[in-house]
Scaffold this active site. Structure first.
Site, PDB file in Angstrom:
ATOM      1  N   SER A 165       0.822  -1.112   0.117  1.00 17.25           N
ATOM      2  CA  SER A 165       0.017   0.031   0.063  1.00 17.25           C
ATOM      3  C   SER A 165       0.852   1.078   0.196  1.00 17.25           C
ATOM      4  CB  SER A 165      -0.972   0.201   1.315  1.00 17.25           C
ATOM      5  OG  SER A 165      -1.653   1.364   1.446  1.00 17.25           O
ATOM      6  N   TYR A 188      -1.778   5.699  -4.322  1.00 16.15           N
ATOM      7  CA  TYR A 188      -3.031   6.506  -4.206  1.00 16.15           C
ATOM      8  C   TYR A 188      -2.195   7.643  -4.935  1.00 16.15           C
ATOM      9  CZ  TYR A 188      -5.273   3.749  -0.732  1.00 16.15           C
ATOM     10  OH  TYR A 188      -6.179   2.751  -0.276  1.00 16.15           O
ATOM     11  N   THR A 214      -4.957   2.948  -7.727  1.00 15.38           N
ATOM     12  CA  THR A 214      -6.538   2.854  -6.999  1.00 15.38           C
ATOM     13  C   THR A 214      -7.225   3.921  -7.460  1.00 15.38           C
ATOM     14  OG1 THR A 214      -5.871   1.575  -4.926  1.00 15.38           O
ATOM     15  CG2 THR A 214      -7.815   2.987  -4.913  1.00 15.38           C
ATOM     16  N   LYS A 291      -6.844  -0.585 -10.244  1.00 17.06           N
ATOM     17  CA  LYS A 291      -7.402  -1.381  -8.902  1.00 17.06           C
ATOM     18  C   LYS A 291      -8.742  -0.599  -8.686  1.00 17.06           C
ATOM     19  CE  LYS A 291      -6.790  -2.885  -4.200  1.00 17.06           C
ATOM     20  NZ  LYS A 291      -7.808  -1.969  -3.559  1.00 17.06           N
ATOM     21  N   SER A 313     -12.433  -4.790  -7.748  1.00 19.04           N
ATOM     22  CA  SER A 313     -12.222  -4.330  -6.338  1.00 19.04           C
ATOM     23  C   SER A 313     -13.416  -3.241  -5.686  1.00 19.04           C
ATOM     24  CB  SER A 313     -11.106  -3.981  -5.862  1.00 19.04           C
ATOM     25  OG  SER A 313     -11.104  -3.353  -4.500  1.00 19.04           O
ATOM     26  N   HIS A 315     -12.856  -2.228  -2.850  1.00 16.34           N
ATOM     27  CA  HIS A 315     -11.874  -1.650  -1.770  1.00 16.34           C
ATOM     28  C   HIS A 315     -12.281  -2.332  -0.427  1.00 16.34           C
ATOM     29  CE1 HIS A 315      -8.920   1.702  -1.442  1.00 16.34           C
ATOM     30  NE2 HIS A 315      -9.113   1.542  -0.098  1.00 16.34           N
ATOM     31  N   ARG A 350     -12.670 -14.984   2.098  1.00 10.16           N
ATOM     32  CA  ARG A 350     -12.428 -15.641   3.157  1.00 10.16           C
ATOM     33  C   ARG A 350     -11.887 -17.230   3.332  1.00 10.16           C
ATOM     34  NH1 ARG A 350     -12.192 -10.729   3.603  1.00 10.16           N
ATOM     35  NH2 ARG A 350     -13.343  -9.578   4.998  1.00 10.16           N
TER      36      ARG A 350
END
Length: 418
Positions: A165, A188, A214, A291, A313, A315, A350
């Site tokens: 990130s 970003y 992103t 993304k 995505s 997010h 998950r």
């Protein structure tokens, strides 16, 4: 015998009843609190451990990734946990990301030799042992002192692609060194080109293979779980968080060191258009991924304009509350792209069954975020390693169950929409 969906619906109704009872006075259930103090049940609640108070004492005791979340909740300061756990507004998308998987059923093939299963896959020319990717999650030292380096070492142990990130606690150089192999850098961009340019050049110099831009952080967000948990944090947060300006607030984020953030009030990219990517292509030799794609029209534009990969995505439901899960959006995007560029997907994954469903539909890889952060917050590197091991084990077993001895054998005919 009731179906799983019927059982889940009954459990949701029961938990909804509990949420409205005096036992949950003062809004504790809606503040993210579980049945035991300092625990939080997974969202939605139907995935909660049956005995939420029986916390695991070591990573080896974990039966599934959910076992790590209440331990993380116990270890991590409330404000930090709330930041990670938050969706926005009514958190409709947060729940949809999990419930979306129930809409897809497997059609297993039988009498296939699955005594050996090859989970290896290639992403942008690099081979990995599995299609499970560490999603970019910012500020990982908020969950454990070793932060992103601990996650990188765990990724190395399992041979996973890691995406770092922009809001990383530790520099891209340190994380790349810990991973021992080129990683991807998530960007970003902000509304200031010089900021994006400097970060991209630093990531490229550190050996990053790709930059994942992103595009879904274009507006503000109401993180209610965070806002409810923050007042319960008894620490002096001002010691670490200076919110007097963006420059001050980013002083603990490694990739912002030495950058001029004047004129910016946030890290959003509200002014970004497709022209940004033309400029970016002239700036870096790294591969470029986008993304935050959720509509097939944008996926087609990306492929038409030479983007190297897309990440489907929302997010993790942290940027918008459309109510649509990424597994719902994936089929139309796969159909529209028609194999021209790799498709990665994240948000809500998950279980190994979740991962296999996405691969059957047409994704090339799956990013997992919160689960490995639960492992990090619970036990550090060993927790992340165990989370990834559990996901690999479940994915392997599910590939056997559907009759797929390799990733290429996972095809759309193996799933149907319920």
């Amino acid at each position: 015998m009731p179906s799983f969906a019927e059982h889940a619906a009954s459990r949701r109704k029961f938990l909804s009843f509990l949420a409205g009872s005096p036992l949950f006075a003062a809004g504790a259930a809606f503040a993210g609190e579980g049945l035991v103090p300092r625990t939080k049940l997974p969202d939605p609640l139907m995935w909660a451990p049956m005995q939420a108070g029986e916390l695991i004492k070591s990573p080896k005791e974990a039966i599934n990734v959910f076992d790590f979340e209440p331990v993380c909740r116990q270890n991590v300061p409330p404000a930090h946990f709330g930041y990670m756990a938050s969706g926005i507004d009514d958190e409709v998308t947060l729940r949809a990301n999990r419930e979306g998987f129930l809409k897809f059923q497997f059609r297993p093939r039988r009498l296939v030799d699955v005594s050996k299963v090859d989970m290896s896959t290639e992403i942008l020319g690099v081979k990995y042992a599995s299609p499970i990717v560490l999603a970019p999650v910012g500020g990982q030292r908020s969950f454990h002192d070793e932060g992103e380096v601990a996650s990188a070492r765990a990724a190395k142990a399992g041979d996973h692609l890691q995406i770092l990130s922009t809001a990383t606690s530790l520099g891209v150089e340190d994380v790349t060194g810990a991973r021992g192999q080129p990683i991807w850098y998530q960007l970003y961009a902000t509304n200031k080109w010089e900021v994006a340019q400097a970060m991209v050049k630093r990531a490229e110099k550190a050996g990053c293979l790709a930059v994942a831009v992103t595009v879904d952080r274009s507006g503000g967000r109401n993180q209610e779980t965070l806002f409810r948990l923050r007042p319960t944090d008894t620490r002096d947060c001002d010691a670490c968080h200076d919110r007097s300006s963006l420059q001050a607030s980013m002083r603990t984020r490694a990739m912002y060191q030495g950058l001029d953030l004047s004129g910016l009030t946030n890290t959003q990219s509200s002014a970004m258009t497709w022209d940004f990517f033309k400029r970016l292509r002239d700036t870096t030799k790294m591969k470029i991924a986008i993304k935050g794609i959720l509509a097939w029209e944008d996926a087609v534009i990306a492929a038409d304009n030479g983007i190297d990969a897309i990440i489907v995505s929302n997010h993790g439901a942290r940027s918008e509350d459309s109510g649509r899960s990424t597994i719902d959006a994936l089929p139309e995007i796969v159909e529209a792209v028609h194999g021209r560029i790799p498709i990665v997907v994240d948000s809500g994954f998950r279980r190994g069954s979740d991962i296999v469903k996405a691969l059957c539909i047409g994704a090339d890889a799956v990013c997992v975020g919160r689960p490995y952060i639960w492992g990090l917050g619970a036990f550090g590197q060993s927790g992340v390693e165990r989370v990834l091991e559990l996901l690999r084990t479940e994915t392997y077993a599910m590939m056997q169950q559907v009759g797929a001895p390799s990733i290429k054998d996972l095809v759309p005919a193996m799933v149907r929409r319920a």
